[in-house]
Design a protein around this motif. Structure first.
Motif, PDB file in Angstrom:
ATOM      1  N   HIS A   1     -30.684   3.580   1.023  1.00 19.15           N
ATOM      2  CA  HIS A   1     -29.482   3.933   1.771  1.00 19.15           C
ATOM      3  C   HIS A   1     -28.258   3.753   0.873  1.00 19.15           C
ATOM      4  CE1 HIS A   1     -29.397  -0.469   2.364  1.00 19.15           C
ATOM      5  NE2 HIS A   1     -28.092  -0.316   2.487  1.00 19.15           N
TER       6      HIS A   1
ATOM      7  N   THR B   1     -21.944   3.742  -4.152  1.00 22.74           N
ATOM      8  CA  THR B   1     -20.885   3.219  -3.278  1.00 22.74           C
ATOM      9  C   THR B   1     -19.607   2.955  -4.068  1.00 22.74           C
ATOM     10  OG1 THR B   1     -22.485   2.227  -1.750  1.00 22.74           O
ATOM     11  CG2 THR B   1     -20.247   1.335  -1.730  1.00 22.74           C
TER      12      THR B   1
ATOM     13  N   THR C   1     -23.836   3.827   1.122  1.00 25.69           N
ATOM     14  CA  THR C   1     -22.674   3.823   2.010  1.00 25.69           C
ATOM     15  C   THR C   1     -21.421   4.218   1.249  1.00 25.69           C
ATOM     16  OG1 THR C   1     -23.632   2.089   3.405  1.00 25.69           O
ATOM     17  CG2 THR C   1     -21.245   2.430   3.559  1.00 25.69           C
TER      18      THR C   1
ATOM     19  N   GLU D   1     -16.331   5.528   7.537  1.00 25.56           N
ATOM     20  CA  GLU D   1     -17.380   5.052   6.650  1.00 25.56           C
ATOM     21  C   GLU D   1     -18.690   5.738   7.023  1.00 25.56           C
ATOM     22  OE1 GLU D   1     -17.981   0.746   5.245  1.00 25.56           O
ATOM     23  OE2 GLU D   1     -19.511   0.988   6.809  1.00 25.56           O
TER      24      GLU D   1
ATOM     25  N   THR E   1     -22.905   6.047   6.127  1.00 21.45           N
ATOM     26  CA  THR E   1     -24.117   5.569   5.459  1.00 21.45           C
ATOM     27  C   THR E   1     -25.181   6.650   5.540  1.00 21.45           C
ATOM     28  OG1 THR E   1     -23.692   3.233   5.926  1.00 21.45           O
ATOM     29  CG2 THR E   1     -25.963   3.856   5.461  1.00 21.45           C
TER      30      THR E   1
END
Length: 201
Positions: free
Chosen positions: A130, A53, A132, A176, A178
């Motif tokens: 995950h 990220t 993002t 954005e 994810t």
């Protein structure tokens, strides 16, 4: 031949080079990326390894792809090929460089070279992980994501989509994103990025 940066010290030097090349202070890069001055300083000194990220935020601030940020071959001229395989474009998978997110285990391996007109990257997202990326990481690019193995949940600007093996998606307006693997098995997918092409005027 280009080489992905997978060492904290080399990545720190790369980041500092890009920042000073633009004559940015730590504060200016922090404001442009949304990453704290303290974190940028730690990364530049090679004492902290950034997450995926954070790399996405930094690459967005520089107007680069993550591959370009990680690719040491973007600095200066590439050396002469050392073998016939390199001269003809053959790259063996067993020797390919890769970068791993220290937080999630997310692993990315460049498929294309720094000289190729598009970024092609293989990604393995571990089970339950995950990652993002901010909208700034997509501001000047076009992305196509193709799932090779497993299942991938994409949340694009708050809109979830699940992709299975063989499925692909092209991202549109910057938002954005994810990438999530909700399954118990790793997910492997390929990201193709057209560099330097604006999504919108």
């Amino acid at each position: 031949m280009s080489q992905i940066v997978d060492d904290e010290r080399l990545l720190g030097e790369r980041l500092q080079h890009l920042r000073t090349e633009r004559r940015w202070s730590l504060t200016e890069l922090a404001e442009a990326s949304g990453v704290s001055r303290a974190m940028i300083n730690r990364v530049e000194r090679g004492v902290s390894s950034p997450t995926a990220t954070i790399l996405g935020r930094l690459s967005g601030a520089f107007g680069m792809t993550i591959s370009q940020l990680l690719d040491e071959g973007q600095r200066g001229e590439a050396p002469e090929p050392a073998s016939l395989e390199q001269a003809t474009g053959v790259q063996r998978g067993a020797t390919a460089d890769h970068w791993t997110d220290p937080e999630t285990g997310y692993r990315r391996r460049p498929v294309s070279s720094a000289e190729f007109p598009v970024d092609v990257t293989e990604v393995v997202l571990p089970a339950g992980a995950h990652v993002t990326y901010p909208a700034s990481a997509y501001a000047f690019l076009r992305h196509c994501i193709w799932v090779v193995e497993g299942a991938l949940r994409l949340d694009v600007g708050g809109e979830p989509t699940t992709l299975g093996a063989g499925d692909r998606i092209e991202l549109g307006e910057p938002a954005e994103v994810t990438y999530a693997n909700d399954s118990e098995q790793p997910c492997r997918y390929v990201v193709v990025v057209a560099r330097g092409r604006a999504v919108r005027e």
